[in-house]
Motif scaffolding. Structure first.
Motif, mmCIF file in Angstrom:
data_model
loop_
_atom_site.group_PDB
_atom_site.id
_atom_site.type_symbol
_atom_site.label_atom_id
_atom_site.label_comp_id
_atom_site.label_asym_id
_atom_site.label_seq_id
_atom_site.Cartn_x
_atom_site.Cartn_y
_atom_site.Cartn_z
ATOM 1 N N ILE A 180 0.817 -1.210 0.000
ATOM 2 C CA ILE A 180 0.000 0.000 0.000
ATOM 3 C C ILE A 180 0.853 1.264 0.000
ATOM 4 N N ALA A 181 2.138 1.125 0.399
ATOM 5 C CA ALA A 181 3.053 2.273 0.374
ATOM 6 C C ALA A 181 3.307 2.752 -1.040
ATOM 7 N N LEU A 182 2.993 1.902 -2.043
ATOM 8 C CA LEU A 182 3.236 2.265 -3.432
ATOM 9 C C LEU A 182 2.015 2.872 -4.088
ATOM 10 N N VAL A 183 0.929 3.060 -3.346
ATOM 11 C CA VAL A 183 -0.256 3.697 -3.910
ATOM 12 C C VAL A 183 0.103 5.100 -4.376
ATOM 13 N N ASP A 184 -0.391 5.472 -5.547
ATOM 14 C CA ASP A 184 -0.090 6.783 -6.113
ATOM 15 C C ASP A 184 -0.426 7.889 -5.114
ATOM 16 N N GLY A 185 0.549 8.761 -4.840
ATOM 17 C CA GLY A 185 0.376 9.788 -3.822
ATOM 18 C C GLY A 185 -0.741 10.761 -4.121
ATOM 19 N N GLN A 186 -0.858 11.163 -5.400
ATOM 20 C CA GLN A 186 -1.923 12.099 -5.761
ATOM 21 C C GLN A 186 -3.300 11.481 -5.567
ATOM 22 N N THR A 187 -3.435 10.204 -5.952
ATOM 23 C CA THR A 187 -4.717 9.525 -5.784
ATOM 24 C C THR A 187 -5.091 9.432 -4.315
ATOM 25 N N ARG A 188 -4.109 9.095 -3.491
ATOM 26 C CA ARG A 188 -4.373 8.962 -2.058
ATOM 27 C C ARG A 188 -4.779 10.306 -1.457
ATOM 28 N N ALA A 189 -4.074 11.380 -1.832
ATOM 29 C CA ALA A 189 -4.400 12.705 -1.297
ATOM 30 C C ALA A 189 -5.788 13.156 -1.738
ATOM 31 N N LEU A 190 -6.136 12.883 -3.001
ATOM 32 C CA LEU A 190 -7.461 13.259 -3.494
ATOM 33 C C LEU A 190 -8.558 12.467 -2.779
ATOM 34 N N SER A 191 -8.299 11.198 -2.508
ATOM 35 C CA SER A 191 -9.280 10.380 -1.790
ATOM 36 C C SER A 191 -9.521 10.927 -0.387
ATOM 37 N N LEU A 192 -8.444 11.333 0.287
ATOM 38 C CA LEU A 192 -8.584 11.892 1.624
ATOM 39 C C LEU A 192 -9.281 13.250 1.584
ATOM 40 N N ALA A 193 -8.980 14.053 0.546
ATOM 41 C CA ALA A 193 -9.653 15.344 0.408
ATOM 42 C C ALA A 193 -11.154 15.152 0.193
ATOM 43 N N ALA A 194 -11.524 14.156 -0.618
ATOM 44 C CA ALA A 194 -12.941 13.876 -0.839
ATOM 45 C C ALA A 194 -13.608 13.413 0.456
ATOM 46 N N ARG A 195 -12.872 12.648 1.231
ATOM 47 C CA ARG A 195 -13.386 12.177 2.527
ATOM 48 C C ARG A 195 -13.660 13.356 3.458
ATOM 49 N N ALA A 197 -14.156 16.530 2.471
ATOM 50 C CA ALA A 197 -15.221 17.348 1.885
ATOM 51 C C ALA A 197 -16.595 16.793 2.240
ATOM 52 N N GLY A 198 -16.699 15.479 2.349
ATOM 53 C CA GLY A 198 -17.971 14.871 2.728
ATOM 54 C C GLY A 198 -18.272 14.997 4.206
ATOM 55 N N ASN A 199 -17.222 15.049 5.024
ATOM 56 C CA ASN A 199 -17.411 15.140 6.476
ATOM 57 C C ASN A 199 -16.179 15.792 7.090
ATOM 58 N N PRO A 200 -16.212 17.093 7.365
ATOM 59 C CA PRO A 200 -15.026 17.790 7.900
ATOM 60 C C PRO A 200 -14.508 17.222 9.209
ATOM 61 N N SER A 201 -15.381 16.563 9.983
ATOM 62 C CA SER A 201 -14.921 16.004 11.258
ATOM 63 C C SER A 201 -13.960 14.835 11.060
ATOM 64 N N GLU A 202 -13.814 14.367 9.820
ATOM 65 C CA GLU A 202 -12.871 13.292 9.514
ATOM 66 C C GLU A 202 -11.437 13.798 9.414
ATOM 67 N N LEU A 203 -11.230 15.105 9.553
ATOM 68 C CA LEU A 203 -9.900 15.688 9.374
ATOM 69 C C LEU A 203 -8.827 15.007 10.215
ATOM 70 N N PRO A 204 -9.018 14.814 11.534
ATOM 71 C CA PRO A 204 -7.936 14.193 12.321
ATOM 72 C C PRO A 204 -7.538 12.816 11.804
ATOM 73 N N LEU A 205 -8.528 11.984 11.486
ATOM 74 C CA LEU A 205 -8.220 10.637 11.011
ATOM 75 C C LEU A 205 -7.575 10.663 9.625
ATOM 76 N N ALA A 206 -8.026 11.590 8.774
ATOM 77 C CA ALA A 206 -7.474 11.671 7.422
ATOM 78 C C ALA A 206 -6.011 12.097 7.459
ATOM 79 N N VAL A 207 -5.688 13.101 8.283
ATOM 80 C CA VAL A 207 -4.294 13.553 8.377
ATOM 81 C C VAL A 207 -3.422 12.461 8.988
ATOM 82 N N ALA A 208 -3.940 11.798 10.012
ATOM 83 C CA ALA A 208 -3.185 10.702 10.626
ATOM 84 C C ALA A 208 -2.908 9.604 9.605
#
Length: 279
Positions: A180-195, A197-208
């Motif tokens: 999973i360390a080889l997952v494309d960085g841009q794709t991973r960042a966009l997935s977390l950003a979408a997460r 955007a759907g629920n701002p309270s997910e910020l701590p878990l997304a950054v972690a």
């Protein structure tokens, strides 16, 4: 082939998460399209030019016919017939991944001067270590190079640390990792950003998740006092008037990682304010 069935090629190369094939290198895709389009262009020109039609009509027929044939015949055929060649680099990388006995994430600081990266890659290659990915982060003392390494059997953590030091690295750190360390960085960042955007309270878990860090203090909790001089604590502001603090012991945050976390925090704040105004 029935819809949804996977060919051996797709099963070998498609992403485990989304099922899509990786994007082929642009140079190979261009060569494949040229090889497929050239015969069609020559054939259409040979057939149309020898007719008795007027020049404007010939140009129109050539343009429309060649365009339709290229879009509907040439490009799909080239992609299908030459797909192993088109995706050759990704296939080679995937085979190296499957042949690896162990995967490691390694970090070390190098001097920011010519030849530094070459020396450390040479030191790793002497142990038959394959570098699957590399990211470079500017830091105060030079550059922090982050590698994902595929190692043969028998190599230990100390062997990797010794190789990094022998190649000119300082403050090396290595930890075992997974594909999973080889997952494309841009794709991973966009997935977390979408997460977020759907629920701002997910910020701590997304950054972690993004930084592979642990949450030390969230809004509403008693804040952590002081700071880590070694850069292993990261504080980001939030729309909830209290910062979120993350820790990654033994693995300092880089300026680039801090910037990514702050951008996600800004996104969460924008969404939160928009929802508040809408309410």
């Amino acid at each position: 082939m029935r819809h949804g069935a996977l060919t051996p090629f797709h099963a070998e190369l498609s992403c485990d998460s989304c099922g899509q094939l990786p994007e082929p290198p642009r140079s190979r895709l261009t060569l494949a399209n040229v090889a497929a389009m050239l015969p069609i262009e020559l054939l259409v020109h040979a057939l149309v030019v020898q007719t008795d039609l007027s020049y404007p009509v010939k140009v129109l027929i050539l343009t429309v016919t060649a365009t339709v044939l290229v879009i509907w015949v040439a490009e799909p055929s080239a992609t299908r017939l030459l797909r192993r060649w088109l995706h050759g680099p990704a296939l080679h990388r995937r085979k190296n991944l499957h042949r690896a006995h162990s995967l490691w994430r390694a970090r070390t600081i190098l001097a920011d001067r010519p030849g530094a990266l070459e020396r450390i890659t040479h030191a790793l290659s002497c142990l038959d270590i394959n570098i699957l990915s590399i990211h470079v982060h500017p830091v105060r003392d030079g550059v922090l190079d982050e590698f994902v390494l595929a190692t043969p059997g028998g190599l230990t953590e100390q062997d990797l640390l010794d190789a990094l030091v022998a190649g000119g690295g300082s403050s090396p750190r290595v930890v075992r990792t997974t594909p999973i360390a080889l997952v494309d960085g841009q794709t991973r960042a966009l997935s977390l950003a979408a997460r977020i955007a759907g629920n701002p309270s997910e910020l701590p878990l997304a950054v972690a998740d993004l930084l592979s860090a642990e949450i030390v203090s969230e809004p509403g909790q008693h804040p952590v006092q002081g700071h880590a001089a070694d850069g292993t604590l990261l504080k980001i502001p939030t729309a909830w008037h209290q910062p979120i603090i993350f820790a990654r012991p033994g693995n300092p945050f880089t300026p680039a990682e801090s910037a990514r976390a702050h951008r996600l925090a800004e996104l969460a704040e924008i969404v939160e304010l928009s929802q508040t105004k809408a309410a």
